[in-house]
Design a protein around this motif. Structure first.
Motif, PDB file in Angstrom:
ATOM      1  N   THR A  92       0.831  -1.200   0.000  1.00  0.00           N
ATOM      2  CA  THR A  92       0.000   0.000   0.000  1.00  0.00           C
ATOM      3  C   THR A  92       0.867   1.253   0.000  1.00  0.00           C
ATOM      4  N   HIS A  93       1.856   1.276   0.891  1.00  0.00           N
ATOM      5  CA  HIS A  93       2.747   2.439   0.992  1.00  0.00           C
ATOM      6  C   HIS A  93       3.546   2.634  -0.302  1.00  0.00           C
ATOM      7  N   ALA A  94       3.899   1.536  -0.966  1.00  0.00           N
ATOM      8  CA  ALA A  94       4.643   1.661  -2.224  1.00  0.00           C
ATOM      9  C   ALA A  94       3.814   2.412  -3.260  1.00  0.00           C
ATOM     10  N   HIS A  95       2.519   2.122  -3.339  1.00  0.00           N
ATOM     11  CA  HIS A  95       1.651   2.839  -4.287  1.00  0.00           C
ATOM     12  C   HIS A  95       1.510   4.306  -3.897  1.00  0.00           C
ATOM     13  N   ILE A  96       1.322   4.546  -2.633  1.00  0.00           N
ATOM     14  CA  ILE A  96       1.174   5.932  -2.178  1.00  0.00           C
ATOM     15  C   ILE A  96       2.450   6.716  -2.442  1.00  0.00           C
ATOM     16  N   ASP A  97       3.596   6.094  -2.186  1.00  0.00           N
ATOM     17  CA  ASP A  97       4.887   6.753  -2.426  1.00  0.00           C
ATOM     18  C   ASP A  97       5.071   7.106  -3.897  1.00  0.00           C
ATOM     19  N   HIS A  98       4.426   6.356  -4.774  1.00  0.00           N
ATOM     20  CA  HIS A  98       4.542   6.628  -6.206  1.00  0.00           C
ATOM     21  C   HIS A  98       3.395   7.482  -6.729  1.00  0.00           C
ATOM     22  N   GLY A  99       2.661   8.092  -5.819  1.00  0.00           N
ATOM     23  CA  GLY A  99       1.669   9.087  -6.222  1.00  0.00           C
ATOM     24  C   GLY A  99       0.283   8.574  -6.529  1.00  0.00           C
ATOM     25  N   VAL A 100      -0.004   7.316  -6.179  1.00  0.00           N
ATOM     26  CA  VAL A 100      -1.349   6.788  -6.391  1.00  0.00           C
ATOM     27  C   VAL A 100      -2.270   7.276  -5.273  1.00  0.00           C
ATOM     28  N   ASP A 101      -3.448   7.753  -5.640  1.00  0.00           N
ATOM     29  CA  ASP A 101      -4.479   8.108  -4.668  1.00  0.00           C
ATOM     30  C   ASP A 101      -5.228   6.824  -4.342  1.00  0.00           C
ATOM     31  N   LEU A 102      -4.846   6.191  -3.228  1.00  0.00           N
ATOM     32  CA  LEU A 102      -5.385   4.876  -2.879  1.00  0.00           C
ATOM     33  C   LEU A 102      -6.511   5.033  -1.867  1.00  0.00           C
ATOM     34  N   ARG A 103      -7.694   4.545  -2.232  1.00  0.00           N
ATOM     35  CA  ARG A 103      -8.864   4.604  -1.345  1.00  0.00           C
ATOM     36  C   ARG A 103      -9.190   3.172  -0.923  1.00  0.00           C
ATOM     37  N   THR A 104      -9.004   2.851   0.341  1.00  0.00           N
ATOM     38  CA  THR A 104      -9.268   1.499   0.827  1.00  0.00           C
ATOM     39  C   THR A 104     -10.501   1.486   1.727  1.00  0.00           C
ATOM     40  N   GLY A 105     -11.042   0.286   1.903  1.00  0.00           N
ATOM     41  CA  GLY A 105     -12.201   0.126   2.765  1.00  0.00           C
ATOM     42  C   GLY A 105     -13.473   0.735   2.212  1.00  0.00           C
ATOM     43  N   ILE A 106     -13.562   0.894   0.912  1.00  0.00           N
ATOM     44  CA  ILE A 106     -14.734   1.503   0.291  1.00  0.00           C
ATOM     45  C   ILE A 106     -15.038   0.804  -1.022  1.00  0.00           C
ATOM     46  N   GLY A 107     -16.315   0.570  -1.280  1.00  0.00           N
ATOM     47  CA  GLY A 107     -16.718  -0.076  -2.517  1.00  0.00           C
ATOM     48  C   GLY A 107     -17.133   0.927  -3.575  1.00  0.00           C
ATOM     49  N   VAL A 108     -17.444   0.409  -4.740  1.00  0.00           N
ATOM     50  CA  VAL A 108     -17.886   1.231  -5.868  1.00  0.00           C
ATOM     51  C   VAL A 108     -19.342   0.899  -6.156  1.00  0.00           C
ATOM     52  N   SER A 109     -20.179   1.938  -6.243  1.00  0.00           N
ATOM     53  CA  SER A 109     -21.595   1.716  -6.517  1.00  0.00           C
ATOM     54  C   SER A 109     -21.933   1.854  -7.993  1.00  0.00           C
ATOM     55  N   ALA A 110     -21.103   2.614  -8.742  1.00  0.00           N
ATOM     56  CA  ALA A 110     -21.414   2.790 -10.161  1.00  0.00           C
ATOM     57  C   ALA A 110     -20.188   3.270 -10.922  1.00  0.00           C
ATOM     58  N   VAL A 111     -20.117   2.855 -12.189  1.00  0.00           N
ATOM     59  CA  VAL A 111     -19.125   3.371 -13.136  1.00  0.00           C
ATOM     60  C   VAL A 111     -19.896   4.164 -14.188  1.00  0.00           C
ATOM     61  N   HIS A 112     -19.430   5.374 -14.463  1.00  0.00           N
ATOM     62  CA  HIS A 112     -20.092   6.191 -15.481  1.00  0.00           C
ATOM     63  C   HIS A 112     -19.046   6.863 -16.352  1.00  0.00           C
ATOM     64  N   ASP A 113     -19.482   7.625 -17.333  1.00  0.00           N
ATOM     65  CA  ASP A 113     -18.562   8.216 -18.310  1.00  0.00           C
ATOM     66  C   ASP A 113     -17.514   9.121 -17.667  1.00  0.00           C
ATOM     67  N   GLY A 114     -17.862   9.728 -16.546  1.00  0.00           N
ATOM     68  CA  GLY A 114     -16.919  10.655 -15.917  1.00  0.00           C
ATOM     69  C   GLY A 114     -16.093  10.059 -14.808  1.00  0.00           C
ATOM     70  N   GLY A 115     -16.237   8.747 -14.552  1.00  0.00           N
ATOM     71  CA  GLY A 115     -15.453   8.117 -13.494  1.00  0.00           C
ATOM     72  C   GLY A 115     -16.260   7.154 -12.656  1.00  0.00           C
ATOM     73  N   LEU A 116     -16.164   7.306 -11.323  1.00  0.00           N
ATOM     74  CA  LEU A 116     -16.788   6.367 -10.398  1.00  0.00           C
ATOM     75  C   LEU A 116     -17.666   7.087  -9.382  1.00  0.00           C
ATOM     76  N   MET A 117     -18.697   6.379  -8.939  1.00  0.00           N
ATOM     77  CA  MET A 117     -19.435   6.765  -7.754  1.00  0.00           C
ATOM     78  C   MET A 117     -19.126   5.722  -6.687  1.00  0.00           C
ATOM     79  N   LEU A 118     -18.557   6.162  -5.555  1.00  0.00           N
ATOM     80  CA  LEU A 118     -18.224   5.238  -4.480  1.00  0.00           C
ATOM     81  C   LEU A 118     -19.440   4.972  -3.617  1.00  0.00           C
ATOM     82  N   ALA A 119     -19.318   3.950  -2.765  1.00  0.00           N
ATOM     83  CA  ALA A 119     -20.448   3.547  -1.930  1.00  0.00           C
ATOM     84  C   ALA A 119     -20.888   4.647  -0.975  1.00  0.00           C
ATOM     85  N   ASP A 120     -19.983   5.543  -0.603  1.00  0.00           N
ATOM     86  CA  ASP A 120     -20.347   6.651   0.280  1.00  0.00           C
ATOM     87  C   ASP A 120     -20.803   7.884  -0.500  1.00  0.00           C
TER      88      ASP A 120
END
Length: 413
Positions: A202-230
């Motif tokens: 996890t830290h390796a991804h963050i160190d390389h600039g990835v915006d990592l969101r854990t502990g959250i699901g995805v409710s929808a995929v649409h043309d502009g990206g994602l809608m998360l469960a929250d």
């Protein structure tokens, strides 16, 4: 061929004359090659749902996605080598059913192909979110379609932080993309490699600039990206869905063969008389670990294909297929390698190096057994030594005693 011998080949004792292999990837091809090497001169029909000759899949999420390889580097064998196997090739065809009593495979064209032995090597398909939107990464066309859209400054959202999603995220960052990776588990890959190592990755991804969101699901995929469960929005130009896979067993279940997260096989990889499973689609009993398992790794598929070919050629002398599974993953400057069966482990112990430097060897215990080892930044020789301990069914106590004794003899303890 019964009791015959191919020129320069071993004795073939099987009465099988027609072998149908469904699945034209690493496992299916390995089975066909091993049959020919073993002296089989009957008909081998190789059915593949893609139009391509068998090609390598691991580079799809690495070299192909990064644009470092052209597609002509992917084939597992040159066309001349495939031709030399004298296969009855059925590319661009899909098996839709099987009749194990009448010994027939049914294709989507309606054609029925008879067999004496059937090898199911149909692999897996990507699991998708409801609605089926977003890119997936399984075929050459999938990889090329996503590669053509990854440019510096583009925003990529990756759903799933398993090995496939993590590899794609690492490639996208190297290409200059902005990357958001979403993972429903609190710690990515903890179920497979353990919480400590999952946290390090996890830290390796963050160190390389990835915006990592854990502990959250995805409710929808649409043309502009994602809608998360929250109900949080993740803006993205492209979305890659990498949430696991589903074994391609529908055609097998239609024929009444045993299916449960894969084609259920015995210790010889046999699901029914003369019906075998190879590669990602096969769930078989591995005597070395005393459990049923299904392995989705390139090297495993080829090894299983060899074992099944031997069983077809000489059924009276077949041996249980009990390998030490191996996998690897390339992420940023890390090559992750592992031997054994890590899932369901009871303990992970760092036995060499340390996590902070991302150079270490970790041993895995289940019950009183050493069941696996994972290394990052270590030497092949070191891992091969641990692999032998796993293959020898070493106890945890003995393996840890060896660590202490080897440390003393090398002066590091």
């Amino acid at each position: 061929m019964s009791g015959g011998r191919a020129a320069g080949g071993p004795l073939v004792t099987s009465s099988v004359r027609r072998v149908v292999i469904v699945g034209a990837s690493a496992g299916g091809l390995a089975t066909g090659e091993a049959l020919r090497r073993g002296g089989f001169d009957g008909t081998i029909t190789l059915v593949g749902d893609e139009p391509h000759l068998p090609y390598d899949r691991p580079p799809l999420s690495k070299e192909i996605l990064a644009g470092e390889w052209d597609r002509d580097r992917l084939p597992l064998r040159p066309p001349a080598d495939i031709e030399a196997l004298a296969l009855d090739l059925r590319l661009g065809a899909t098996a839709t059913g099987v009749d194990p009593v009448r010994r027939l495979v049914v294709l989507d064209s309606g054609e029925e192909i008879g067999f004496d032995a059937l090898v199911a090597a149909t692999g897996v398909r990507p699991r998708q979110l409801p609605g089926g939107q977003g890119h997936v990464l399984r075929t050459l066309e999938d990889a090329v379609a996503l590669r053509d859209r990854l440019r510096p400054g583009k925003r990529l959202a990756v759903v799933g932080a398993g090995f496939l999603g993590a590899e794609a995220a690492a490639v996208a960052r190297r290409l200059g993309c902005e990357v958001t990776m979403v993972e429903p588990a609190p710690v990515p890959l903890a179920h497979a490699v353990g919480t400590e190592i999952g946290t390090m990755l996890t830290h390796a991804h963050i160190d390389h600039g990835v915006d990592l969101r854990t502990g959250i699901g995805v409710s929808a995929v649409h043309d502009g990206g994602l809608m998360l469960a929250d109900e949080t929005e993740v803006e993205a130009d492209e979305v890659l869905v990498a949430i696991g896979s589903v074994p391609n067993t529908d055609w097998l279940a239609a024929g009444g063969l045993p299916v449960d997260d894969g084609l259920v096989c015995d210790r010889y990889c046999e699901a029914a008389p003369g019906v075998y499973g190879v590669g990602d689609v096969a769930r078989w009993h591995n005597d070395l670990f005393g459990t049923s398992m299904r392995i989705e790794h390139r090297t495993h598929a080829a090894e299983q294909g060899l074992a099944v070919a031997r069983a077809i050629l000489d059924p009276d002398r077949r041996r249980p297929f009990a390998p030490v599974p191996y996998f690897w993953s390339d992420q940023y400057d890390m090559r992750i390698q592992a031997y054994g069966y890590l899932r369901g482990h009871d303990e992970v112990r760092i036995v060499e190096g340390n996590l902070d430097e991302r150079r270490f060897v970790a041993a895995y215990r289940t019950g009183d057994r050493l069941v696996g080892v994972l290394g990052i930044g270590t030497t092949p020789r070191t891992l091969r030594g641990w692999r032998k301990k796993v293959a020898d069914a070493a106890t945890w106590e003995q393996a840890m005693t060896d660590v202490i004794e080897e440390g003393v003899s090398s002066g590091t303890r």
